[in-house]
Design an enzyme around this catalytic site. Sequence first.
Site, PDB file in Angstrom:
ATOM      1  N   SER A 119      53.832  84.664   3.983  1.00  0.00           N
ATOM      2  CA  SER A 119      53.169  83.870   4.834  1.00  0.00           C
ATOM      3  C   SER A 119      52.839  82.514   4.085  1.00  0.00           C
ATOM      4  O   SER A 119      52.341  81.821   4.887  1.00  0.00           O
ATOM      5  CB  SER A 119      51.503  84.659   5.149  1.00  0.00           C
ATOM      6  N   HIS A 140      57.517  85.876  10.266  1.00  0.00           N
ATOM      7  CA  HIS A 140      56.178  86.532   9.686  1.00  0.00           C
ATOM      8  C   HIS A 140      55.399  87.006  10.793  1.00  0.00           C
ATOM      9  O   HIS A 140      54.895  86.618  11.964  1.00  0.00           O
ATOM     10  CB  HIS A 140      55.428  84.966   9.430  1.00  0.00           C
ATOM     11  N   GLU A 152      55.835  84.479  13.688  1.00  0.00           N
ATOM     12  CA  GLU A 152      56.324  83.031  13.557  1.00  0.00           C
ATOM     13  C   GLU A 152      57.652  83.039  13.009  1.00  0.00           C
ATOM     14  O   GLU A 152      57.939  83.828  11.774  1.00  0.00           O
ATOM     15  CB  GLU A 152      55.296  82.471  12.442  1.00  0.00           C
ATOM     16  N   ASN A 190      48.592  80.135   9.471  1.00  0.00           N
ATOM     17  CA  ASN A 190      47.686  79.988   8.294  1.00  0.00           C
ATOM     18  C   ASN A 190      47.115  78.510   8.014  1.00  0.00           C
ATOM     19  O   ASN A 190      46.287  78.273   7.607  1.00  0.00           O
ATOM     20  CB  ASN A 190      48.412  80.621   7.164  1.00  0.00           C
TER      21      ASN A 190
HETATM   22  N1  CAA Z   1      47.540 100.087  13.267  1.00  0.00           N
HETATM   23  C1  CAA Z   1      47.736 100.100  14.692  1.00  0.00           C
HETATM   24  N2  CAA Z   1      46.905 100.070  15.594  1.00  0.00           N
HETATM   25  C2  CAA Z   1      45.836  99.518  15.489  1.00  0.00           C
HETATM   26  C3  CAA Z   1      45.282  99.244  14.008  1.00  0.00           C
HETATM   27  C4  CAA Z   1      46.185  99.324  13.067  1.00  0.00           C
HETATM   28  N3  CAA Z   1      46.011  99.074  11.676  1.00  0.00           N
HETATM   29  N4  CAA Z   1      43.984  98.798  14.299  1.00  0.00           N
HETATM   30  C5  CAA Z   1      43.679  98.751  15.491  1.00  0.00           C
HETATM   31  N5  CAA Z   1      44.735  99.173  16.211  1.00  0.00           N
HETATM   32  C6  CAA Z   1      44.750  99.369  17.687  1.00  0.00           C
HETATM   33  C7  CAA Z   1      43.614 100.398  18.204  1.00  0.00           C
HETATM   34  O1  CAA Z   1      44.237 101.868  18.094  1.00  0.00           O
HETATM   35  C8  CAA Z   1      43.454 100.105  19.575  1.00  0.00           C
HETATM   36  O2  CAA Z   1      44.430 100.397  20.514  1.00  0.00           O
HETATM   37  P1  CAA Z   1      44.307 100.693  22.047  1.00  0.00           P
HETATM   38  O3  CAA Z   1      43.493  99.323  22.584  1.00  0.00           O
HETATM   39  O4  CAA Z   1      45.399 100.894  22.563  1.00  0.00           O
HETATM   40  O5  CAA Z   1      43.189 101.757  22.095  1.00  0.00           O
HETATM   41  C9  CAA Z   1      43.550  98.439  19.482  1.00  0.00           C
HETATM   42  O6  CAA Z   1      44.031  98.304  18.322  1.00  0.00           O
HETATM   43  C10 CAA Z   1      42.274  97.846  19.327  1.00  0.00           C
HETATM   44  O7  CAA Z   1      41.536  98.488  18.172  1.00  0.00           O
HETATM   45  P2  CAA Z   1      39.926  99.039  18.031  1.00  0.00           P
HETATM   46  O8  CAA Z   1      39.426  99.279  19.512  1.00  0.00           O
HETATM   47  O9  CAA Z   1      39.873 100.041  17.133  1.00  0.00           O
HETATM   48  O10 CAA Z   1      39.213  97.555  17.753  1.00  0.00           O
HETATM   49  P3  CAA Z   1      39.436  96.058  18.019  1.00  0.00           P
HETATM   50  O11 CAA Z   1      39.120  96.133  19.516  1.00  0.00           O
HETATM   51  O12 CAA Z   1      38.192  95.407  17.115  1.00  0.00           O
HETATM   52  O13 CAA Z   1      40.801  95.563  17.517  1.00  0.00           O
HETATM   53  C11 CAA Z   1      41.960  94.396  16.167  1.00  0.00           C
HETATM   54  C12 CAA Z   1      41.076  95.620  16.126  1.00  0.00           C
HETATM   55  C13 CAA Z   1      43.151  94.504  16.765  1.00  0.00           C
HETATM   56  C14 CAA Z   1      42.027  94.404  14.410  1.00  0.00           C
HETATM   57  C15 CAA Z   1      40.895  93.235  16.392  1.00  0.00           C
HETATM   58  O14 CAA Z   1      39.803  93.109  15.789  1.00  0.00           O
HETATM   59  C16 CAA Z   1      41.777  91.692  15.991  1.00  0.00           C
HETATM   60  O15 CAA Z   1      42.483  91.238  16.906  1.00  0.00           O
HETATM   61  N6  CAA Z   1      41.274  91.360  14.873  1.00  0.00           N
HETATM   62  C17 CAA Z   1      41.861  90.134  14.442  1.00  0.00           C
HETATM   63  C18 CAA Z   1      43.274  90.270  13.708  1.00  0.00           C
HETATM   64  C19 CAA Z   1      43.807  89.139  13.160  1.00  0.00           C
HETATM   65  O16 CAA Z   1      43.257  88.017  13.228  1.00  0.00           O
HETATM   66  N7  CAA Z   1      44.847  89.340  12.350  1.00  0.00           N
HETATM   67  C20 CAA Z   1      45.543  88.380  11.666  1.00  0.00           C
HETATM   68  C21 CAA Z   1      45.316  88.285  10.255  1.00  0.00           C
HETATM   69  S1  CAA Z   1      46.276  87.157   9.516  1.00  0.00           S
HETATM   70  C22 CAA Z   1      47.507  87.557   9.022  1.00  0.00           C
HETATM   71  O17 CAA Z   1      47.939  88.671   9.130  1.00  0.00           O
HETATM   72  C23 CAA Z   1      48.477  86.580   8.438  1.00  0.00           C
HETATM   73  C24 CAA Z   1      48.241  86.277   7.264  1.00  0.00           C
HETATM   74  O18 CAA Z   1      49.542  85.589   6.608  1.00  0.00           O
HETATM   75  C25 CAA Z   1      47.270  86.519   6.307  1.00  0.00           C
END
Ligand code: CAA
Length: 294
Positions: A119, A140, A152, A190
Site C-alpha cells: 500500500s 493494491h 489500485e 491512502n
Molecule cells: N470478509 C468477508 N466478508 C465480509 C467481511 C470480511 N472480513 N466483513 C464484512 N463482510 C461482509 C458481510 O458478510 C456483509 O455481506 P452481505 O451484505 O452480503 O450480508 C457485508 O460485508 C457487510 O457487512 P456487515 O453488514 O457485517 O457490516 P457493515 O455493513 O458495517 O460492512 C464493511 C462492513 C464492509 C467492513 C464496512 O463497514 C466498510 O466498508 N468499512 C470501511 C472499510 C474500508 O474503508 N476499507 C479500506 C481500508 S484501507 C485499506 O484496506 C488499504 C490500506 O492500504 C490500509
Amino acid sequence: MAIEKVSVAGCGLMGSGIAQVCALAGFPTVVREVNDALVEKGLKGIEKNLDRLVEKGTLRAAERDAARARLKGTTKIEDLAGADIVIEAIIEQLAAKREFWRELEPRCGRHTIFASNTSSLSITEMAVSTGRPQRFVGLHFFNPVPVMKLVEVTRTIATDDAVFDEAHAFAQRLGKVPVRATDRPGFIVNRLLVPFLLDAVRALEEGVASIEDIDNSMKLGCGHPMGPLTLLDFVGHDTTYYIANIMFEEFKEKRFAPPPLLKRMVLAGWNGRKSGRGFYDYSDPKNPKPVKLL
Ligand code: CAA
C-alpha cells in the site's frame, strides 16, 4: 498472453482474501505461507468465508466446492513458479519483499507478471530487484478483500504498457473495479485517506470531541460506513503508523506525520481490533466500548 493461473504469496488477512477472490473467479490458485500452521490458518479462514456466503445464499454449495478445489496451499516457494501472475502480499517490509522476489524470479517463466499488494512501499524499488522491471506492477486490494470492489493498479516508469493493461484486465476478471495510478507512496486511496485518519486522531488529541462523537459525525454526517477511529482500529494502528511514516518520509508534509497519540498507542501495543484494544475495547467484539486515553 492472458492470465490463466495465479499464485499468491502470503495467506494472512490480505493474501487469503486475494486467494479467495481469485479462486472464486475461476483461476487455479496456489497460495504460499512460511509454515504449515499459517497455511492451514489461512485456508481455514477462506473456507469459513465461503461457507458464510453459502449460508447467506450468495454462493451455491457447488460453486464453493469448485472454488475450494482450485485452491492449493503450500510452504514451498517453487510451487508459486508455474503461474502467469504472482501476487505478493507478505509482510509490509521492503527488505523482505525484495528478498522474496529475488528468490522467486529465477524459478518463473519469462512471461510471468509480478504484482505487489503493497500500500505504500516503492513498486520501483521492488521491480528493479527482479531483473524484469517491465513486467512488474502494483495490485493494491482493500480490506476486506472479498467485499471491497476497488483495486489500485499501479505502474512504474519501467512497466510495459501491455503488462499494465493485462493487470488492469485481470482485476476486472476478478470482479473488481480497477483504477490506474502511478508509483507514488499511498497511490490514490491512502494519499487521501491517511491524512484524514491522522486528522481524526489530532481532533481527539486536541479535545475537539470524544471518540464516539468523532466517529458518529463522519458516519451520520457524511455517510461513511465506519467512523475514522473505528476504521483505524480495523486497519491496525501499526499499519497506519508505518504507512504514514513512509509517506511523510517521501513528501515531507505535516499532514502525513503520525500524531504522538497514534505513536503512543502503537508503542503500547494498542493496535486496534486485532489486539483487542485501540480507540475501542473489543473484549466484547459485538459491542466495542470507547477507551479512556487522555
Ligand atoms: N470478509 C468477508 N466478508 C465480509 C467481511 C470480511 N472480513 N466483513 C464484512 N463482510 C461482509 C458481510 O458478510 C456483509 O455481506 P452481505 O451484505 O452480503 O450480508 C457485508 O460485508 C457487510 O457487512 P456487515 O453488514 O457485517 O457490516 P457493515 O455493513 O458495517 O460492512 C464493511 C462492513 C464492509 C467492513 C464496512 O463497514 C466498510 O466498508 N468499512 C470501511 C472499510 C474500508 O474503508 N476499507 C479500506 C481500508 S484501507 C485499506 O484496506 C488499504 C490500506 O492500504 C490500509
